[in-house]
Design an enzyme around this catalytic site. Structure first.
Site: not given
Ligand code: AMP
Length: 193
Positions: A13, A88, A127, A136, A147
């Site tokens: 994404k 989400r 990664r 990360r 996740r």
């Molecule tokens: P990402 O970089 O999009 O994979 O997000 C990393 C982490 O941030 C996720 O595993 C969640 O803990 C948190 N996070 C990001 N976006 C959201 C969202 N829309 N709702 C809830 N938690 C989020």
């Protein structure tokens, strides 16, 4: 145009959102990036989120909705944006509808990047290998499994939500990166600006 990119962690994404940001002039709003910045800066939101993120859970809807609606109110989003990582959950999707209705804006497209689990694990592992120790905190095979599970239980239910609205489109996220971009661009060409 408001565009949502959906898909499990590691689906690409962020990569695709960055490309569309350049080609379409739409700002990429990555909620993950916003939260990681808050954690780095040690502010109140970061303190609330760090532990939740590190274990691969979702941060609370009310906090996330406040963060994204404040960000979408900024002037660089006046012509739209690419939402990468939001919504989400179904309550987040419903809240987004309310925010857009208040602004008199409509969702242009919701695009799901479809990728199978084995490919996701392989991508996260490369990664990690490429990051040279600066990966990360949530990029570990164990957290990825968590996740993915969270994605299936809490995020996948928003797919039928958007399907019912007739705006869900799917692309093959296993295709080469350029081909995925081509498929997304072809969809966006059919969406009114
Ligand atoms: P990402 O970089 O999009 O994979 O997000 C990393 C982490 O941030 C996720 O595993 C969640 O803990 C948190 N996070 C990001 N976006 C959201 C969202 N829309 N709702 C809830 N938690 C989020």
């Amino acid at each position: 145009m408001i565009l949502i990119l959906l898909g499990p962690p590691g689906a690409g994404k962020g990569t695709q959102a960055k490309r569309l940001q350049d080609s379409r002039g739409l700002v990429q709003l990555s909620t993950g990036d916003m939260l990681r910045k808050a954690v780095r800066e040690g502010d109140a939101i970061g303190k609330r989120c760090e532990e939740i993120m590190n274990r691969g859970d979702l941060v609370p809807d009310d906090l996330m909705i406040d963060v994204i609606s404040a960000r979408m109110a900024q002037s660089d989003c006046a012509n739209g944006c690419i939402l990468d990582g939001f919504p989400r959950t179904v309550p987040q999707a419903e809240a987004l509808d309310r925010v857009l209705a208040e602004k008199g804006m409509a969702l242009g497209a919701v695009i799901e990047l479809k990728v199978d689990d084995a490919a996701l694990l392989a991508r996260i592992e490369s990664r990690i290998a490429e990051s040279g120790g600066t990966q990360r905190a949530d990029d570990t095979p164990e957290t990825l499994k968590k996740r993915l599970d969270v994605y299936r239980r809490q995020t996948a239910p928003i797919l039928p939500y958007y399907e019912a609205k007739g705006i869900l489109r799917q692309v093959d996220g296993m295709a080469p990166i350029d081909e995925v971009t081509r498929q997304i661009e072809a969809i966006l060409d059919t969406v009114p600006a």
